[in-house]
Design a protein around this motif. Structure first.
Motif, PDB file in Angstrom:
ATOM      1  N   LYS A 169       1.077   4.127  -3.152  1.00 12.58           N
ATOM      2  CA  LYS A 169       0.214   5.203  -2.640  1.00 12.58           C
ATOM      3  C   LYS A 169      -0.181   6.209  -3.715  1.00 12.58           C
ATOM      4  CE  LYS A 169       4.196   7.807  -0.805  1.00 12.58           C
ATOM      5  NZ  LYS A 169       4.294   8.757  -1.908  1.00 12.58           N
ATOM      6  N   LEU A 218      -7.315  -0.302  -3.902  1.00 17.69           N
ATOM      7  CA  LEU A 218      -6.976   0.820  -3.034  1.00 17.69           C
ATOM      8  C   LEU A 218      -6.178   1.837  -3.821  1.00 17.69           C
ATOM      9  CD1 LEU A 218      -6.640   2.106  -0.145  1.00 17.69           C
ATOM     10  CD2 LEU A 218      -4.531   0.753   0.034  1.00 17.69           C
ATOM     11  N   GLY A 219      -6.595   3.121  -3.737  1.00 21.55           N
ATOM     12  CA  GLY A 219      -5.799   4.173  -4.356  1.00 21.55           C
ATOM     13  C   GLY A 219      -6.525   4.877  -5.477  1.00 21.55           C
ATOM     14  N   SER A 272       0.824  -1.210   0.000  1.00 20.56           N
ATOM     15  CA  SER A 272       0.000   0.000   0.000  1.00 20.56           C
ATOM     16  C   SER A 272       0.858   1.260   0.000  1.00 20.56           C
ATOM     17  CB  SER A 272      -0.929   0.001   1.213  1.00 20.56           C
ATOM     18  OG  SER A 272      -1.787  -1.114   1.201  1.00 20.56           O
ATOM     19  N   ASN A 322     -10.614   2.414   3.151  1.00 24.01           N
ATOM     20  CA  ASN A 322     -10.534   3.024   1.828  1.00 24.01           C
ATOM     21  C   ASN A 322     -10.340   2.020   0.696  1.00 24.01           C
ATOM     22  OD1 ASN A 322     -10.688   5.711   2.950  1.00 24.01           O
ATOM     23  ND2 ASN A 322      -8.531   5.505   3.518  1.00 24.01           N
ATOM     24  N   VAL A 323     -10.539   0.733   0.985  1.00 24.39           N
ATOM     25  CA  VAL A 323     -10.491  -0.298  -0.048  1.00 24.39           C
ATOM     26  C   VAL A 323     -11.898  -0.507  -0.600  1.00 24.39           C
ATOM     27  CG1 VAL A 323     -10.147  -2.762  -0.473  1.00 24.39           C
ATOM     28  CG2 VAL A 323      -8.437  -1.470   0.813  1.00 24.39           C
ATOM     29  N   ALA A 380      -9.977   3.937  -7.381  1.00 21.53           N
ATOM     30  CA  ALA A 380     -10.365   2.607  -6.924  1.00 21.53           C
ATOM     31  C   ALA A 380     -11.865   2.372  -7.036  1.00 21.53           C
ATOM     32  CB  ALA A 380      -9.914   2.399  -5.474  1.00 21.53           C
ATOM     33  N   GLU A 381     -12.673   3.362  -6.651  1.00 21.68           N
ATOM     34  CA  GLU A 381     -14.120   3.190  -6.711  1.00 21.68           C
ATOM     35  C   GLU A 381     -14.595   3.069  -8.151  1.00 21.68           C
ATOM     36  OE1 GLU A 381     -18.188   5.122  -4.773  1.00 21.68           O
ATOM     37  OE2 GLU A 381     -16.318   6.284  -4.747  1.00 21.68           O
ATOM     38  N   ARG A 437      -9.304  -6.789   1.866  1.00 23.19           N
ATOM     39  CA  ARG A 437     -10.649  -6.280   1.557  1.00 23.19           C
ATOM     40  C   ARG A 437     -11.279  -5.562   2.743  1.00 23.19           C
ATOM     41  NH1 ARG A 437     -15.405  -8.810   2.933  1.00 23.19           N
ATOM     42  NH2 ARG A 437     -15.246 -10.771   4.094  1.00 23.19           N
ATOM     43  N   ARG A 464      -9.630  -3.496   4.741  1.00 19.23           N
ATOM     44  CA  ARG A 464      -8.861  -2.292   5.075  1.00 19.23           C
ATOM     45  C   ARG A 464      -9.610  -1.010   4.730  1.00 19.23           C
ATOM     46  NH1 ARG A 464      -2.546  -2.171   4.780  1.00 19.23           N
ATOM     47  NH2 ARG A 464      -2.248  -3.475   6.632  1.00 19.23           N
TER      48      ARG A 464
END
Length: 266
Positions: free
Chosen positions: A50, A106-107, A46, A92-93, A110-111, A88, A90
């Motif tokens: 970043k 993540l990052g 991660s 903001n994942v 991501a969404e 999964r 964590r």
């Protein structure tokens, strides 16, 4: 003993694009002793990514079936390893909502990367996250596992419509979305004589053609795969030889010569 700092340094030496997209398949045990355990491994990945997008599979194909057809994006555990299950959960994942082949990301974006996956009726549709790996010039990092655990190759087989690799009929599966809504997802499944167990056959040709390289992460042997180059190369081979992964015999030299000739002509 490996630490977050030493593992980040390993990623730097592997020349992973920290601002790009990285999909990770993994065997935690292969990494060796890590101070802080699996959470430290996830911390290192991660931290290194970043400024990019880190993606891990969170598949549920092993138990989401016609007899147990409901996938819950928030509750259904991953069946592809300890790191994926921990990842999964964590902060903001974002986890995608495909009933059998979800991923967690993540990052950067991501969404957006994970949204709408329940609309695909196959595990690795070209418009899905698996096809987006090509569009984003992603890298795939295999930590302590080989090509037989590389879901991306399933996607390539889907995209070229390899005979016998998909069921003709659909199963009535369902996804419970992040909103709580339960949606019907008629789904075809992968099939065909355990083809993924034969993916090792292209290990050498991927290396020779510059689509893959090798290194280490902790104690683990790793493979770093260029998604676009791999998709182009295996698409070429599968269109010429649809039964490429139908047996467990080494890749015939004629296919090396074919690719070499194609390269010299271009």
């Amino acid at each position: 003993m490996h630490t977050k700092e030493s593992l980040v340094q390993d990623l730097k030496q592997l020349n992973i694009n920290s601002k790009g997209t990285l999909l990770v398949h993994s065997s935690y045990k292969s990494i060796g002793k890590v101070k802080g355990g699996p959470e430290t491994v996830l911390d290192s990945l991660s931290a290194y990514m970043k400024d990019g997008l880190l993606v891990l599979p969170t598949h549920t194909w092993d138990y989401i079936t016609k007899d147990d057809p409901v996938f819950d994006v928030n509750e259904s555990p991953s069946n592809v390893g300890m790191l994926t299950e921990k990842f999964r959960h964590r902060a903001n994942v974002f986890r995608s909502e495909h009933p059998t082949h979800s991923v967690a990301a993540l990052g950067k974006d991501a969404e957006l990367f994970t949204e709408g996956e329940y609309r695909h009726d196959t595990p690795c549709a070209r418009e899905s996250v698996w096809g987006k790996l090509v569009d984003r010039d992603a890298q795939i990092l295999l930590i302590g596992v080989d090509l037989t655990r590389n879901t991306f190759i399933h996607g390539i087989e889907e995209w070229v419509d390899t005979p016998g690799r998909m069921t003709e009929s659909h199963e009535d599966l369902y996804s419970v979305l992040h909103t709580g809504e339960k949606v019907h997802v008629p789904s075809r499944r992968h099939s065909g004589s355990h083809a993924s167990e034969h993916y090792w056959k292209v290990d050498g040709i991927l290396m020779e053609e510059g689509a893959m390289r090798k290194g280490t992460f902790g104690d683990a042997d790793v493979r770093i795969i260029d998604a676009r180059k791999t998709a182009d190369l295996l698409t070429e081979l599968l269109l010429k030889k649809p039964d490429l992964f139908s047996d467990n015999e080494p890749l015939a030299d004629e296919w090396r010569y074919y690719l070499q000739n194609k390269r010299s002509e271009s």
